[in-house]
Write a protein that holds these residues in place. Structure first.
Motif, PDB file in Angstrom:
ATOM      1  N   LEU A   1     -34.997 -21.554  17.624  1.00 50.52           N
ATOM      2  CA  LEU A   1     -36.374 -21.814  17.752  1.00 50.52           C
ATOM      3  C   LEU A   1     -36.930 -23.084  16.623  1.00 50.52           C
ATOM      4  CD1 LEU A   1     -38.102 -18.430  18.245  1.00 50.52           C
ATOM      5  CD2 LEU A   1     -37.267 -20.141  19.988  1.00 50.52           C
ATOM      6  N   SER A   2     -36.112 -22.968  15.553  1.00 55.47           N
ATOM      7  CA  SER A   2     -36.456 -23.930  14.613  1.00 55.47           C
ATOM      8  C   SER A   2     -35.821 -25.506  15.037  1.00 55.47           C
ATOM      9  CB  SER A   2     -35.527 -23.606  13.268  1.00 55.47           C
ATOM     10  OG  SER A   2     -34.351 -23.744  13.287  1.00 55.47           O
ATOM     11  N   GLY A   3     -34.925 -25.451  15.853  1.00 58.87           N
ATOM     12  CA  GLY A   3     -34.164 -26.629  16.244  1.00 58.87           C
ATOM     13  C   GLY A   3     -32.937 -27.216  15.292  1.00 58.87           C
ATOM     14  N   LEU A   4     -32.933 -26.350  14.283  1.00 65.13           N
ATOM     15  CA  LEU A   4     -31.833 -26.835  13.266  1.00 65.13           C
ATOM     16  C   LEU A   4     -30.392 -26.575  13.740  1.00 65.13           C
ATOM     17  CD1 LEU A   4     -33.423 -25.005  10.146  1.00 65.13           C
ATOM     18  CD2 LEU A   4     -33.422 -27.498  10.771  1.00 65.13           C
ATOM     19  N   ILE A   5     -30.410 -25.642  14.551  1.00 62.75           N
ATOM     20  CA  ILE A   5     -28.815 -25.665  15.314  1.00 62.75           C
ATOM     21  C   ILE A   5     -28.869 -25.356  16.744  1.00 62.75           C
ATOM     22  CG2 ILE A   5     -27.815 -24.571  13.013  1.00 62.75           C
ATOM     23  CD1 ILE A   5     -28.021 -21.801  14.669  1.00 62.75           C
ATOM     24  N   GLY A   6     -27.771 -26.111  17.413  1.00 60.79           N
ATOM     25  CA  GLY A   6     -27.649 -25.487  18.809  1.00 60.79           C
ATOM     26  C   GLY A   6     -26.729 -26.523  19.423  1.00 60.79           C
ATOM     27  N   GLY A   7     -25.979 -26.223  20.641  1.00 54.16           N
ATOM     28  CA  GLY A   7     -25.270 -26.983  21.237  1.00 54.16           C
ATOM     29  C   GLY A   7     -23.819 -27.049  20.586  1.00 54.16           C
ATOM     30  N   ASP A   8     -23.651 -26.487  19.548  1.00 55.29           N
ATOM     31  CA  ASP A   8     -22.064 -26.518  19.043  1.00 55.29           C
ATOM     32  C   ASP A   8     -21.151 -25.685  19.647  1.00 55.29           C
ATOM     33  OD1 ASP A   8     -22.758 -28.712  17.243  1.00 55.29           O
ATOM     34  OD2 ASP A   8     -23.340 -27.029  15.701  1.00 55.29           O
ATOM     35  N   ALA A   9     -21.557 -24.666  20.277  1.00 57.39           N
ATOM     36  CA  ALA A   9     -20.609 -23.556  21.088  1.00 57.39           C
ATOM     37  C   ALA A   9     -20.386 -24.379  22.261  1.00 57.39           C
ATOM     38  CB  ALA A   9     -21.232 -22.488  21.329  1.00 57.39           C
ATOM     39  N   TYR A  10     -21.290 -24.926  22.963  1.00 65.25           N
ATOM     40  CA  TYR A  10     -21.042 -25.822  24.209  1.00 65.25           C
ATOM     41  C   TYR A  10     -20.035 -26.975  23.910  1.00 65.25           C
ATOM     42  CZ  TYR A  10     -21.933 -28.089  28.586  1.00 65.25           C
ATOM     43  OH  TYR A  10     -21.806 -28.708  29.911  1.00 65.25           O
ATOM     44  N   ARG A  11     -20.319 -27.762  22.723  1.00 69.06           N
ATOM     45  CA  ARG A  11     -19.344 -28.946  22.358  1.00 69.06           C
ATOM     46  C   ARG A  11     -17.771 -28.366  22.339  1.00 69.06           C
ATOM     47  NH1 ARG A  11     -24.239 -29.654  19.602  1.00 69.06           N
ATOM     48  NH2 ARG A  11     -25.189 -31.343  20.175  1.00 69.06           N
ATOM     49  N   LEU A  12     -17.844 -27.021  21.590  1.00 70.62           N
ATOM     50  CA  LEU A  12     -16.596 -26.675  21.358  1.00 70.62           C
ATOM     51  C   LEU A  12     -15.714 -25.989  22.733  1.00 70.62           C
ATOM     52  CD1 LEU A  12     -17.051 -24.617  17.892  1.00 70.62           C
ATOM     53  CD2 LEU A  12     -15.397 -26.366  18.163  1.00 70.62           C
ATOM     54  N   GLN A  13     -16.554 -25.760  23.517  1.00 70.95           N
ATOM     55  CA  GLN A  13     -15.845 -25.219  24.705  1.00 70.95           C
ATOM     56  C   GLN A  13     -15.662 -26.403  25.775  1.00 70.95           C
ATOM     57  OE1 GLN A  13     -15.417 -21.909  25.894  1.00 70.95           O
ATOM     58  NE2 GLN A  13     -14.170 -23.037  27.423  1.00 70.95           N
ATOM     59  N   GLN A  14     -16.438 -27.526  25.447  1.00 74.03           N
ATOM     60  CA  GLN A  14     -15.827 -28.695  26.093  1.00 74.03           C
ATOM     61  C   GLN A  14     -14.703 -29.411  25.542  1.00 74.03           C
ATOM     62  OE1 GLN A  14     -17.541 -29.730  29.335  1.00 74.03           O
ATOM     63  NE2 GLN A  14     -18.404 -27.745  28.762  1.00 74.03           N
ATOM     64  N   TYR A  15     -14.588 -29.273  24.259  1.00 72.36           N
ATOM     65  CA  TYR A  15     -13.384 -29.659  23.498  1.00 72.36           C
ATOM     66  C   TYR A  15     -12.252 -28.886  23.995  1.00 72.36           C
ATOM     67  CZ  TYR A  15     -10.687 -31.073  19.677  1.00 72.36           C
ATOM     68  OH  TYR A  15      -9.338 -31.475  18.714  1.00 72.36           O
ATOM     69  N   LEU A  16     -12.315 -27.786  24.140  1.00 70.28           N
ATOM     70  CA  LEU A  16     -11.378 -26.774  24.489  1.00 70.28           C
ATOM     71  C   LEU A  16     -10.778 -27.235  25.822  1.00 70.28           C
ATOM     72  CD1 LEU A  16      -9.724 -24.032  24.532  1.00 70.28           C
ATOM     73  CD2 LEU A  16     -11.747 -22.826  25.065  1.00 70.28           C
ATOM     74  N   ASN A  17     -11.911 -27.425  26.839  1.00 66.99           N
ATOM     75  CA  ASN A  17     -11.499 -27.611  28.051  1.00 66.99           C
ATOM     76  C   ASN A  17     -10.698 -29.032  28.386  1.00 66.99           C
ATOM     77  OD1 ASN A  17     -12.823 -25.524  28.763  1.00 66.99           O
ATOM     78  ND2 ASN A  17     -14.616 -26.386  29.773  1.00 66.99           N
TER      79      ASN A  17
END
Length: 295
Positions: A66-82
């Motif tokens: 909600l603060s906008g401080l974090i987000g999207g990193d799990a998706y980035r890691l998954q794309q890197y894994l792929n």
């Protein structure tokens, strides 16, 4: 059943009864709550389902706090894994993505399991789910792993703390990683003594880890500490299964963690008055979230 008040007693009881850590936890819960084994398994199954959802959501789409401080990193890691270009292999990268996904879901006010705290919510799910997949285990076997983790958690709760405000991040992410490592050792066929060796090694590896949340929110550096906690747990489980033991027993390591935590200055115990929270960037991020303050 006799209730263990220390790691040493826990090992003794398991030896006397010829049971695992998970079986100890199940029997203890059955007696204390006066419920059936089936009820406990169902309840823990529901817990596993929530863990799996939290560990998956951020990998399927970008989730932001909600603060906008974090987000999207799990998706980035998954794309890197792929992409198939990872240095450490699919299992480790997947565990990293799962751990940070749960943290992002937590920051977005989604449903997570505080295990043992919200700030450390990504470690145990990532470790149990990764180990279960790598070992080809069923949900029921992973549920047994969660009970094994709870057996270790009971001893930590009796003799130390899970609170970052009392013991620093070593008490939050450290405890979560210790519980997770011990659980995986059991999942891999290790003894209760080996599980507690793994937990002891974890505490020694994170001794003194401070709690310094930027803007007072459980986001920076907490989310990435969940990643390191998960990898610490998995690597330690392998270490113990290879025959490496802890020269410092679990009870001593736990006692050291608690004493070090109590010795940390107030600024380094979840007050956001020290560590990375008061760096120029940390202060700027706080201002970005809350606006200009007097501090």
């Amino acid at each position: 059943m006799r209730i263990a008040k220390s790691g040493k007693e826990l090992i003794e009881i398991c030896k006397e009864e010829q049971i695992t850590l998970s079986e100890y936890a199940i029997r203890t819960e059955m007696e204390s709550k006066e419920v059936s084994r089936e009820t406990l398994m169902t309840q823990m199954g529901a817990t596993l389902a929530v863990m799996r959802e939290g560990a998956t959501l951020g990998r399927e789409k970008e989730v932001y706090s909600l603060s906008g401080l974090i987000g999207g990193d799990a998706y980035r890691l998954q794309q890197y894994l792929n992409s198939g270009k990872s240095l450490m292999g699919n299992g480790i990268i997947k565990a990293m993505a799962m751990a940070i996904s749960s943290s992002e879901v937590n920051g977005s006010m989604g449903k997570i399991v505080a295990c043992p705290t919200a700030g450390s919510c990504g470690i145990l799910p990532a470790v149990i789910l990764t180990a279960g997949e790598q070992l080809g285990q069923s949900d029921e076997e992973m549920i047994q792993g969660l009970f094994a983790a709870s057996a270790i958690g009971m001893i930590i709760g009796m003799n130390a703390t899970f609170a970052g405000a009392e013991g620093g991040c070593q008490a939050e992410c450290g405890s979560a990683a210790a519980m997770a490592a011990g659980a995986v050792v059991e999942m891999m066929g290790g003894t209760p003594e080996m599980s507690l060796d793994a937990a002891a090694i974890i505490f020694k590896n994170v001794l003194g880890l401070v709690c310094d949340p930027v803007a007072g929110l459980v986001e920076i550096p907490c989310a990435k500490r969940n990643v390191s906690g998960a990898i610490n747990a998995l690597s330690t489980a392998d270490m113990v299964m290879a025959g490496v033991n802890s020269k410092i027993p679990f009870d001593d390591a736990l006692s050291a963690m608690y004493k070090v935590g109590l010795g940390l200055p107030e600024e380094l115990r979840e007050t956001a008055l020290g560590g990375v929270a008061i760096t120029p960037t940390g202060k700027a991020l706080k201002e970005k979230v809350f606006g200009k303050t007097d501090n």
